[in-house]
Each structure stands twice: as C-alpha cells, then as structure tokens.
Design a protein around this motif. Structure first.
Motif, short mmCIF file in Angstrom:
data_model
loop_
_atom_site.label_atom_id
_atom_site.label_comp_id
_atom_site.label_asym_id
_atom_site.label_seq_id
_atom_site.Cartn_x
_atom_site.Cartn_y
_atom_site.Cartn_z
N THR A 33 -31.95 75.62 47.63
CA THR A 33 -32.79 76.52 48.16
C THR A 33 -32.23 77.25 49.43
OG1 THR A 33 -34.86 75.64 47.19
CG2 THR A 33 -35.30 77.13 48.72
N ALA A 34 -31.94 76.16 50.38
CA ALA A 34 -31.31 76.88 51.75
C ALA A 34 -30.09 77.61 51.32
CB ALA A 34 -31.15 75.72 52.52
N MET A 35 -29.31 76.98 50.50
CA MET A 35 -27.77 77.53 50.33
C MET A 35 -28.22 79.09 49.45
SD MET A 35 -25.44 74.54 48.78
CE MET A 35 -24.17 75.72 48.78
N LEU A 36 -28.89 79.13 48.79
CA LEU A 36 -29.37 80.47 48.07
C LEU A 36 -29.87 81.57 48.98
CD1 LEU A 36 -30.62 78.94 44.59
CD2 LEU A 36 -28.69 80.24 44.91
N ALA A 37 -30.57 80.80 50.29
CA ALA A 37 -31.03 81.92 50.98
C ALA A 37 -30.17 82.61 51.99
CB ALA A 37 -32.08 81.32 52.14
N GLU A 38 -28.67 81.99 52.00
CA GLU A 38 -27.79 82.52 52.74
C GLU A 38 -26.94 83.75 52.11
OE1 GLU A 38 -25.21 79.02 52.84
OE2 GLU A 38 -26.39 77.99 54.15
N ASP A 39 -26.34 84.42 53.02
CA ASP A 39 -25.69 85.73 52.54
C ASP A 39 -24.46 85.22 52.22
OD1 ASP A 39 -25.10 88.28 52.10
OD2 ASP A 39 -24.88 89.00 54.43
N ASN A 40 -24.23 84.96 50.83
CA ASN A 40 -23.04 84.46 50.10
C ASN A 40 -22.36 85.63 49.34
OD1 ASN A 40 -23.25 81.63 50.99
ND2 ASN A 40 -24.71 81.59 49.75
N VAL A 41 -21.09 85.41 49.24
CA VAL A 41 -20.34 86.09 48.23
C VAL A 41 -19.50 85.53 47.38
CG1 VAL A 41 -19.99 88.31 49.78
CG2 VAL A 41 -18.16 86.66 49.76
N ARG A 42 -19.14 85.69 46.03
CA ARG A 42 -18.30 85.01 45.24
C ARG A 42 -16.74 85.37 45.32
NH1 ARG A 42 -16.63 86.46 40.10
NH2 ARG A 42 -17.89 88.25 40.03
N VAL A 43 -15.98 84.25 45.53
CA VAL A 43 -14.53 84.66 45.78
C VAL A 43 -13.90 84.17 44.12
CG1 VAL A 43 -12.28 84.00 46.96
CG2 VAL A 43 -14.72 84.43 48.15
N GLN A 44 -13.04 84.98 43.81
CA GLN A 44 -12.27 84.80 42.51
C GLN A 44 -10.87 84.74 43.03
OE1 GLN A 44 -13.47 87.09 39.34
NE2 GLN A 44 -12.08 86.16 37.93
N LEU A 45 -10.19 83.57 42.52
CA LEU A 45 -8.95 83.32 42.83
C LEU A 45 -8.28 83.75 41.45
CD1 LEU A 45 -8.79 80.19 44.93
CD2 LEU A 45 -8.73 82.51 45.81
N HIS A 46 -7.01 84.49 41.48
CA HIS A 46 -6.46 84.73 40.07
C HIS A 46 -5.05 84.16 40.27
CE1 HIS A 46 -9.42 87.86 39.57
NE2 HIS A 46 -9.17 88.18 40.79
N PRO A 47 -4.88 82.83 39.69
CA PRO A 47 -3.41 82.16 40.02
C PRO A 47 -2.31 83.14 39.37
CG PRO A 47 -5.21 80.80 38.70
CD PRO A 47 -5.89 82.28 38.78
N GLU A 48 -1.27 83.02 40.46
CA GLU A 48 -0.14 83.68 40.11
C GLU A 48 1.18 82.42 40.13
OE1 GLU A 48 0.03 86.25 43.33
OE2 GLU A 48 -0.85 87.88 42.41
N LYS A 49 0.86 81.50 40.70
CA LYS A 49 1.83 80.36 40.42
C LYS A 49 0.90 79.12 40.63
CE LYS A 49 6.37 79.39 41.63
NZ LYS A 49 7.70 79.61 42.47
N VAL A 50 1.36 78.07 39.73
CA VAL A 50 0.91 76.64 39.89
C VAL A 50 1.70 75.76 40.12
CG1 VAL A 50 -0.66 75.19 38.42
CG2 VAL A 50 -1.22 77.61 38.31
N TRP A 51 1.50 74.79 40.85
CA TRP A 51 2.28 73.40 41.04
C TRP A 51 1.33 72.36 40.65
CZ3 TRP A 51 2.01 77.22 44.50
CH2 TRP A 51 3.38 78.04 44.77
N ARG A 52 2.07 71.13 39.80
CA ARG A 52 1.42 70.18 39.61
C ARG A 52 2.11 68.86 39.82
NH1 ARG A 52 2.48 73.26 35.87
NH2 ARG A 52 0.33 74.07 35.47
#
Length: 143
Positions: free
Chosen positions: A121-140
């Motif tokens: 409930t406390a987290m939902l009360a914060e002013d949040n945004v969604r960040v989306q990462l669009h992978p361009e390169k992946v290492w594993r």
C-alpha cells in the motif's frame, strides 16, 4: 574443464526462464559526469523480451535516464547455486501507464503479500513510473 563461452545473442528461452525467477537485478544508468551507479531492482520480463521495472519519479536513476536512454541490467544466480548471470544492454523508455499493476505484480513476486500488504500500500502511494528496457545486446555466462 573447459572455459564456458560468453554469448551475445538476444534473450534465449533459457535466459527468459532464468529471468522469470524472483532474482534481484542490478540496474546501471550512467550520468554524463558521474561514474555508473548500479542499484538493485525488482523486474519482470515480458513475452516480447522487454524488461519492466518501476521507480519513483524523483529517483536518481530516472534523472540519469533523462540524460540519455541507455541502461544495463545484470542478474545473477544466488550464492549456493552454480554460477550463472545474464547482462543486458538496452534502450530504456519511461511510461506512465501500468505502473500500479506492475508494482503489485512485482511485490507479489518478491514478497509474501500476506505479511507485507501495508508495504505494498505504501509503495502504491508513491509517485512511480514504469521503465521498460528494450534489450539490444545480451551477454550470459553459465558454469
């Protein structure tokens, strides 16, 4: 014993299965005059391979993203498991929509919500945004 090779293809089915676990990711967004400053984050990976996380609108990582849309995320297996990690270099976009739903899903993924409902409930009360990462390169790496 052979040395495992690093691969740089985009996310594989094995990567997606690994990233579906409730592991912490370490997000790095470099500011122009500042050194990179990784931060632990909750995340989820969508069916399309995009990685979603939320952050407070006033967070330093979001300010750094405002200077450029590049970020990286590193996720590693916990101690006690065989060595494995996935690292993603990505273009990042910031979104206003779907934030509360994402926060709720992530909280359910990382917490027992029966014990942490007030924290959610406390987290939902914060002013949040969604960040989306669009992978361009992946290492594993897996050993």
């Amino acid at each position: 014993m052979s040395t495992p090779a690093l691969s740089t293809a985009l996310l594989t089915d094995e990567d997606l299965a690994f990233l579906a676990r409730p592991l912490y990711g370490f997000l790095t967004v470099a500011g122009a005059a500042e050194p990179p400053q990784p931060r632990p984050v909750w995340f989820e990976t969508g069916a399309d391979g995009a990685i979603h996380l939320s952050t407070m609108r006033e967070s330093p990582k979001l300010r750094r993203l405002g200077r450029g849309s590049r970020a990286s995320l590193v996720v590693t297996a916990p101690v006690g498991e065989r060595e494995r990690w996935v690292a993603v270099a990505a273009r990042a976009t910031v979104h206003e929509d779907g934030v509360d739903e994402l926060v709720t899903r992530l909280a359910g993924r990382y917490w027992d919500l029966d014990d942490r409902a007030d924290d959610l409930t406390a987290m939902l009360a914060e002013d949040n945004v969604r960040v989306q990462l669009h992978p361009e390169k992946v290492w594993r790496f897996a050993f």
